[in-house]
Design an enzyme around this catalytic site. Structure first.
Site, mmCIF file in Angstrom:
data_model
loop_
_atom_site.group_PDB
_atom_site.id
_atom_site.type_symbol
_atom_site.label_atom_id
_atom_site.label_comp_id
_atom_site.label_asym_id
_atom_site.label_seq_id
_atom_site.Cartn_x
_atom_site.Cartn_y
_atom_site.Cartn_z
ATOM 1 N N ILE A 161 -64.838 16.612 -11.482
ATOM 2 C CA ILE A 161 -64.042 15.617 -11.769
ATOM 3 C C ILE A 161 -64.817 14.562 -11.557
ATOM 4 O O ILE A 161 -65.575 13.057 -12.264
ATOM 5 C CB ILE A 161 -62.925 16.077 -11.521
ATOM 6 N N ASP A 265 -53.175 8.410 -6.764
ATOM 7 C CA ASP A 265 -52.620 9.037 -8.266
ATOM 8 C C ASP A 265 -51.727 10.791 -7.567
ATOM 9 O O ASP A 265 -51.030 10.577 -8.629
ATOM 10 C CB ASP A 265 -53.476 9.540 -9.639
ATOM 11 N N HIS A 289 -49.185 10.642 -9.936
ATOM 12 C CA HIS A 289 -49.739 12.343 -10.598
ATOM 13 C C HIS A 289 -50.318 12.407 -12.313
ATOM 14 O O HIS A 289 -49.391 13.076 -12.648
ATOM 15 C CB HIS A 289 -49.064 13.164 -9.921
HETATM 16 C C1 DGY Z 1 -54.673 19.804 -11.630
HETATM 17 O O1 DGY Z 1 -54.859 20.128 -12.314
HETATM 18 O O2 DGY Z 1 -54.485 20.156 -10.018
HETATM 19 C C2 DGY Z 1 -53.727 18.538 -11.609
HETATM 20 O O3 DGY Z 1 -53.591 18.033 -10.619
HETATM 21 C C3 DGY Z 1 -51.776 18.444 -12.155
HETATM 22 O O4 DGY Z 1 -51.453 19.168 -11.021
#
Ligand code: DGY
Length: 323
Positions: A161, A265, A289
């Site tokens: 990410i 978030d 979130h």
């Molecule tokens: C994850 O995929 O870990 C997201 O934060 C959703 O909880």
């Protein structure tokens, strides 16, 4: 396998649900909200598989309650901080999770939250609704925010990410992209990012964006000392988990101009109570979130969780194993 039982801890997209129903006996909790712990404990008893969402924990107690027939846990998340992987390994319970399929959606959300926080979207939109717009027109710096171009962007944790965020932010032409973590990454070299210590990143960055995984080492990483090392104009963004941040220290940092703004978030707890003091701050933007919340990504996460569970019930290798 058609006799196998699966418990699902909250409502999931229909496509995934139907595939599970075709193959096993499904016990679905028809609710959108996180499952209360006592209900969760009652629900896991005797199940062959569990389809869960964070923060529903998988630990010794839950595994004991579920029983020795439990074969597989599928968590519809990339985060694994709610799962005791060691204990699952010890008991031979397979765990599947959903990395990769959500990377782009989370990266897009992170870029959006960074812009929204730096350019004060929430305050600005409120000023349109409450009629403040127009009363301050004479001030050229009214609602002035910060821009990414020519600034220093610091990414804490250049995993999947983090790298996807850095790639996207590079298009905004920052002067430097810094990152920190356990070791330098080839992805960092590829985009011309510089590997630095956490301390160096804090003191040099105009944007500090946390995308790292949660571990004992990273819990509470953003504490009073971290915020003190950041620049007064720094914009702090967190899209990982709330436990990364000491929220009292963040409140202090935001109210004493130690840093300029924060975009979160993720919080502790979730949902954040509506009277929480962070929500009273104009320089704190909080979203509920939503990192992976696009319909295509949530469907893909659900499909992968179903694939993991069906493979686990068949005694096959999981397509996306965490252990
Ligand atoms: C994850 O995929 O870990 C997201 O934060 C959703 O909880």
């Amino acid at each position: 396998m058609s006799g196998s039982t699966v418990f699902i801890s909250k409502t999931i997209p229909l496509r995934g649900l139907e595939r599970l129903k075709e193959n096993c006996q499904v016990k679905l909790r028809e609710d959108e909200t996180p499952i209360p712990l006592e209900e969760y404990k009652r629900s896991v008893v005797g199940m062959d598989a569990l389809f869960i969402h964070p923060p529903a924990p998988i630990n010794k107690e839950i595994l004991d309650l579920a029983g020795p027939q439990l074969k597989v846990v599928g968590t519809m998340s990339v985060g694994l901080d709610h799962v005791d992987l060691e204990e699952c390994r010890r008991r031979g319970v397979k765990v599947g999770y959903t990395p990769e399929v959500l990377t782009k959606a989370v990266a897009e959300m992170t870029v959006g939250l960074t812009l929204a926080t730096a350019r004060r979207y929430e305050e600005a939109m409120r000023s349109v609704h409450n009629g403040v717009w127009g009363t301050r027109w004479e001030n050229a710096l009214w609602m002035a925010g910060q821009q990414i171009s020519d600034s220093v962007v610091g990414i804490v944790g250049l995993g999947r990410i983090g790298l996807a965020v850095a790639r996207r932010l590079k298009a905004f032409e920052p002067s430097r992209i810094l990152y920190c973590g356990n070791s330098p990454k080839q992805g960092g070299v590829d985009i011309g990012a510089e590997f630095v210590s956490f301390e160096e990143l804090l003191s040099a960055s105009d944007f500090v964006i946390a995308t790292c995984a949660i571990s004992e080492k990273t819990k509470g990483l953003f504490n009073e000392s971290a915020f003190k090392q950041m620049k007064n104009n720094a914009v702090f963004i967190n899209v990982t988990r709330g436990v990364l941040v000491d929220q009292e220290a963040l409140f202090q940092a935001l109210t004493t101009n130690q840093i300029a703004a924060a975009g979160l978030d993720v919080t502790t707890p979730e949902p954040l109570p509506t009277n929480h003091k962070l929500l009273s701050l104009p320089n704190c933007t909080v979203t509920p979130h939503l990192g992976s919340a696009t319909s295509s990504t949530r469907n893909a996460m659900c499909d992968l969780t179903v694939d993991n569970i069906l493979a686990g019930l068949r005694g096959q290798q999981l397509p996306s194993p965490a252990c």
